[in-house]
Design an enzyme around this catalytic site. Structure first.
Site, PDB file in Angstrom:
ATOM      1  N   GLY A 115      -3.439 -53.130  -1.849  1.00 26.55           N
ATOM      2  CA  GLY A 115      -4.968 -52.897  -3.138  1.00 26.55           C
ATOM      3  C   GLY A 115      -4.918 -51.401  -3.260  1.00 26.55           C
ATOM      4  O   GLY A 115      -5.400 -51.162  -4.548  1.00 26.55           O
ATOM      5  N   GLU A 138       3.436 -57.544   0.705  1.00 22.85           N
ATOM      6  CA  GLU A 138       2.898 -59.009   0.629  1.00 22.85           C
ATOM      7  C   GLU A 138       4.262 -60.203   1.309  1.00 22.85           C
ATOM      8  O   GLU A 138       3.561 -60.697   1.422  1.00 22.85           O
ATOM      9  CB  GLU A 138       2.084 -59.317  -0.864  1.00 22.85           C
ATOM     10  CG  GLU A 138       1.657 -58.242  -0.395  1.00 22.85           C
ATOM     11  CD  GLU A 138       1.312 -57.164  -1.584  1.00 22.85           C
ATOM     12  OE1 GLU A 138       0.659 -55.820  -1.580  1.00 22.85           O
ATOM     13  OE2 GLU A 138       3.029 -56.374  -1.828  1.00 22.85           O
ATOM     14  N   ASP A 146       0.488 -58.237  -5.972  1.00 22.98           N
ATOM     15  CA  ASP A 146      -0.230 -57.858  -6.909  1.00 22.98           C
ATOM     16  C   ASP A 146      -1.022 -56.632  -6.870  1.00 22.98           C
ATOM     17  O   ASP A 146       0.425 -55.832  -7.450  1.00 22.98           O
ATOM     18  CB  ASP A 146      -1.291 -58.857  -6.639  1.00 22.98           C
ATOM     19  CG  ASP A 146      -1.864 -58.617  -4.938  1.00 22.98           C
ATOM     20  OD1 ASP A 146      -1.383 -57.728  -4.726  1.00 22.98           O
ATOM     21  OD2 ASP A 146      -2.623 -59.599  -5.194  1.00 22.98           O
TER      22      ASP A 146
END
Length: 351
Positions: A115, A138, A146
């Site tokens: 993030g 991840e 993402d």
């Protein structure tokens, strides 16, 4: 401004400063923090005296280590949906940062992962330092890159992005710039000088020129020397063949990459490879974020995310029991399921 708040914002001259303020948690993002950053951008957008935004992290360790993984773990175990709501707002913020009409200067000092990449690498002016470690790690927790990470990595030269997406390997300053994750290298001890000078930068051109004037040549990276074997070994659209090529290459670094892949979630590896390949054919970040939202929602209900976080963060035994345990056990149908439309739950960023 309350110094106990997880996100601090204040103006200095023409700058709106956004500072992540959870240094003990490596500034890991919570839903509240995402909303606070979005509110700060709304403030900057509506104030004509603010010509740009600067985002940084409190403490000496990094800008942001990613999302609050422990809370996602607890949410998934309890069968709740708070994490899905978090991702929905987070991905919308990522898209807003990329399209923000004023310069968005990201100081990517120290650890910038997951993030943290989403709130920095989509900015218009991205600065790394000698302390930067940029990664999308991840697959190590049974998840898939993402926050627009598949879109960024798909655009990296050759198969460098595939390598970084599958292994989760962090890169230093020069390699971050080479892979399109950053723009400028500035030594960490000069960041205060940059931010002070930016306060007087009254136009977008002045902002960019100010940062460029403080930039230097980054110390040599590592990926350029690996480009030939990376491009060759990661060319297949099949995880098993990629691992086989890495093992058969005779190159120590390639064998190390294979050893890393063999510790990752097989499902996450296969879905990640497919996501990066599909992202190459998408025409916008928004389309990639829509795709990632589908994948994240499906991964959230699978067994490997909970197990990966347990092994890495909760129990810290570093011995995840993936299901399936081997890439051969992950079917094409299971991979395809992660990309199926969500109906009325779609993120819907792309036209």
């Amino acid at each position: 401004m309350n110094d106990d708040e997880p996100v601090l914002s204040h103006t200095e001259g023409h700058t709106l400063h956004i500072r992540l303020n959870r240094p003990r948690a490596l500034n890991a993002l919570t839903h509240t923090m995402v909303r606070s950053i979005d509110d700060a951008l709304t403030e900057a957008a509506g104030n004509d005296t603010i010509t740009h935004v600067v985002i940084s992290g409190a403490g000496e360790r990094g800008l942001c280590a990613g999302g609050d993984i422990r809370s996602i773990y607890e949410d998934a175990r309890a069968g709740r949906q708070a994490s899905v709501d978090f991702w929905r707002d987070e991905y919308r913020l990522n898209a807003r940062i990329a399209r923000f009409h004023k310069p968005y200067v990201a100081l990517m000092d120290g650890i910038v992962m997951g993030g943290g990449v989403g709130i920095s690498a989509h900015g218009s002016v991205r600065v790394v330092t000698e302390r930067s470690r940029v990664a999308m790690p991840e697959t190590g927790i049974g998840f898939v890159p993402d926050v627009g990470g598949t879109y960024l990595l798909a655009a990296a030269p050759g198969e460098l992005g595939t390598h970084l997406a599958l292994t989760g390997q962090p890169v230093h300053a020069a390699d971050a710039v080479a892979c399109g994750l950053a723009d400028h290298f500035i030594p960490s001890h000069r960041l205060a000088d940059v931010t002070q000078a930016l306060a007087e930068s009254a136009t977008p051109a002045a902002v960019r020129n100010t940062v460029a004037a403080h930039a230097e040549r980054a110390p040599d990276g590592e990926l350029a020397a690996c480009r030939q074997w990376i491009d060759d070994c990661y060319a297949p659209d099949n995880v098993e063949e990629i691992i086989e090529r890495l093992l058969d290459s005779g190159i120590p670094a390639a064998k190390e990459a294979a050893a890393t892949l063999l510790t990752r979630s097989p499902t996450a590896l296969k879905v990640t490879l497919e996501a990066v390949r599909r992202a190459r054919g998408l025409d916008s970040l928004e389309a990639a974020l829509d795709q990632e939202f589908r994948v994240s929602c499906r991964a959230f209900t699978g067994p490997d995310l909970v197990e990966g976080v347990r092994a890495q963060i909760i129990d810290k035994d570093r011995r995840p029991r993936w299901s399936p345990a081997d890439p051969a056990g992950v079917t094409d149908a299971e991979v395809a399921r992660h990309f199926e439309p969500l109906g009325e739950r779609e993120l819907g960023l792309a036209p």
